[in-house]
Design an enzyme around this catalytic site. Sequence first.
Site: not given
Length: 657
Positions: A341, A541, A545
Amino acid sequence: MTSTLTTPAPPGEHPPAAAPRGRTRILALPEARWALAALTLFLAALPLYLLEAPAWLWGPLFAAVYVTGGWEPGWEGLKALRDRTLDVDLLMVVAALGAAAVGQVLDGALLIVIFATSGALEAVATARTADSVRGLLDLAPATATRLSPGGGEETVPAAELAVGDTVLVRPGERVGADGTVLAGESEVDQATITGEPLPAAKQPGDEVFAGTVNGTGALTVRVERDPSQTVIAKIVAMVEEASETKAPTQLFIEKVEQRYSVGMVIATLAVFAVPLALGDDLRSALLRAMTFMIVASPCAVVLSTMPPLLSAIANAGRHGVLAKSAVVMERLGQTDLVALDKTGTLTEGAPHLTDLRPLPGSGLTGDGLLALAAAAEHPSEHPLARAVVDAARERGLTLAVASGFASAPGRGVSATVGGHAVQVGSPGRLLPDGAEQARAAAGELEDAGRTAVVVLRDGAPVGVLGVTDRLRPDAAATVAALTGLTGRPPVLLTGDNERAARRLAAEVGVTDVRAGLLPQDKASAVQAWERQGRKVLVVGDGVNDAPALAAAHCGVAMGGAGSDLALETADAVVVRDELATVPAVVRLSRRARRLVVQNLAVAGVFIAVLVAWDLIGTLPLPLGVAGHEGSTVIVALNGMRLLRETAWRSTLAGGGE
């Protein structure tokens, strides 16, 4: 292992430091005590036996060796047998009794002593693993100074603190609970939790963590988490829970173990019956069969898997990386594709304002544009809004009172400021047709890697703000390390605009960028890779996600302060928010897997050589005992190597591959 609470200090005095828990004393382990008793009795009986003293002198001593060293595994083996499970420990006791039955009392007693000593070493290895995890609790003080509503002080056990309590943390003391600073300013060394190398400045409103060390100022802290839910407590609980799980390799071994043990018993009967039928005498046939049972037992094979994996779990947990199970620790090393991410993973997750661009004809200066946007954004909790408001505060701007605040996810916010309708948010969603100047300004900012935020007053654009998120200092090095581990650069999965994402990706060495993704899009991409046979590691995180973390072969959350959602969603959590620990824990997993293979090879070679020796030649029982138990000790100690501090430092520095 027992622990004691220190006596509370009188009000106004510094509470005493918590006594360090240290390592478990070896003699505190029952297995160690029984092994020592068996060894002592054996050493007392040995000279009497060798000097051919009367049997009534050494006989009771050897009998006591059998009882002290063999009763516990024998009893456990009988209970397992009642559940139709054949325990290899029971086979060892049976072999020792069989040796004694044919007159090899000394050899049988030697087997019991070595067997008990091996069991004690296994118990010590397990205890050392547990100690390395529980040692984290030494970071938390045993007591805290609680303030009463009337202003009085009382020293109470930290475990008795409740959410809402107010505690005083004096200079040099450890913080007793996770909480928020109400009064006072100081610098707090929180490297044990966040990994920050320098003390962090704390003032009212800032968060502090249990176990961190206060600096030179006094802090008044409101307790925000129950003592059982602090970051440190969660680390310990999760690692201990992980230590109770079994990896697929271990489960496979245990499944095969039962069939192997039954086959070994049948083979032992054949080793006894065939020579006897061919004319061998009873004593030598039984002795050969007992030796075969000992050397063919899969004790070392059973111990090959879990010590390396549990040691890796404990070592990683000690350094702020929580693998939730032995399954996870084994899977981490199988990774061949990494998906990252952007916000909060490659970046610090704390946006800050970089650009102010008032549009011609708006009549606004840079500060005027910022004050207008910050007034509208002030009630919002969105990270971009916080960046705008913080920038206004840093400049000392006075913000007008906003009314009629509303927030629309994906669009932005709206409010009435100074009698004007103000909108702040996404250029693609808010800009009307014909606003070419604003679109051009937003495009320039996005081309430069910024996130553009447009400001509208009474429906007309008056300016554009540029906001960006800082790359983590170790982002580029982490990407390079993951590339080396998997043979290909990681993939960037982000909901941000493609231009900003590609610009950031180029800075860290990522070439495959998937931008503008919703959470379900990230999960779909991961599932597609998994269907292609990839072992995908997703690092995110732990919030937006979550679907991708759940879909991956293994998901790692950048937990920051150990948020509940991050701890619940991912397979592993980087509590201290250090991105460089991700490739380190992958290397640690691969080292653990290599040690498992080494252990299985050692165990297999020992069993094959000793069995062949016994069947082809004449293997002395004491040598068979030494070989069998020696291999068990070797694999246990080999697995414990990953408990050492040097093992972590090596993987963090890029070694171990």
